[in-house]
Scaffold this motif. Structure first.
Motif, short mmCIF file in Angstrom:
data_model
loop_
_atom_site.label_atom_id
_atom_site.label_comp_id
_atom_site.label_asym_id
_atom_site.label_seq_id
_atom_site.Cartn_x
_atom_site.Cartn_y
_atom_site.Cartn_z
N ALA A 160 0.83 -1.21 0.00
CA ALA A 160 0.00 0.00 0.00
C ALA A 160 0.86 1.25 0.00
O ALA A 160 0.51 2.26 -0.63
CB ALA A 160 -0.93 0.00 1.20
N MET A 212 -0.13 3.63 -3.34
CA MET A 212 -0.85 4.90 -3.17
C MET A 212 -0.08 6.09 -3.76
O MET A 212 -0.64 6.85 -4.54
CB MET A 212 -1.22 5.11 -1.71
CG MET A 212 -2.26 4.10 -1.25
SD MET A 212 -2.71 4.22 0.46
CE MET A 212 -3.82 5.61 0.39
N VAL A 254 -4.63 4.23 -6.21
CA VAL A 254 -4.81 4.85 -4.90
C VAL A 254 -5.90 4.10 -4.13
O VAL A 254 -5.74 3.81 -2.93
CB VAL A 254 -5.17 6.34 -5.04
CG1 VAL A 254 -5.47 6.96 -3.69
CG2 VAL A 254 -4.04 7.10 -5.73
N TYR A 255 -6.99 3.77 -4.80
CA TYR A 255 -8.08 3.05 -4.15
C TYR A 255 -7.68 1.62 -3.79
O TYR A 255 -8.04 1.11 -2.73
CB TYR A 255 -9.32 3.06 -5.02
CG TYR A 255 -9.87 4.44 -5.21
CD1 TYR A 255 -10.44 5.12 -4.14
CD2 TYR A 255 -9.81 5.08 -6.44
CE1 TYR A 255 -10.95 6.40 -4.30
CE2 TYR A 255 -10.31 6.36 -6.61
CZ TYR A 255 -10.88 7.02 -5.53
OH TYR A 255 -11.37 8.28 -5.68
N GLY A 298 -4.60 0.60 -3.17
CA GLY A 298 -3.68 0.74 -2.04
C GLY A 298 -4.41 1.02 -0.75
O GLY A 298 -4.06 0.48 0.31
N GLY A 299 -5.45 1.85 -0.80
CA GLY A 299 -6.24 2.13 0.39
C GLY A 299 -6.97 0.90 0.91
O GLY A 299 -7.05 0.68 2.12
#
Length: 53
Positions: free
Chosen positions: A4, A8, A31-32, A34-35
């Motif tokens: 992550a 991200m 990004v999503y 990784g989140g």
């Protein structure tokens, strides 16, 4: 959780890279992802701490 920390920022900078870009590209999905991986890692850490102790 280490993945992550790579996904991200890579998604953020990848989505904003390019000349004259006014909107993010499809790399914003990193990004999503990784989140979601970060949330899963923190959740599994919490469950592990609660069950061991």
């Amino acid at each position: 959780m280490a993945v992550a920390a790579i996904l991200m920022p890579a998604g953020f900078f990848g989505a904003s890279a390019g000349r004259g870009r006014t909107e993010p590209n499809t790399l914003l999905a990193l990004v999503y992802v990784g989140g979601a991986l970060l949330a899963a890692g923190v959740s599994s850490l919490g469950v592990g701490l609660l069950t061991v102790g």
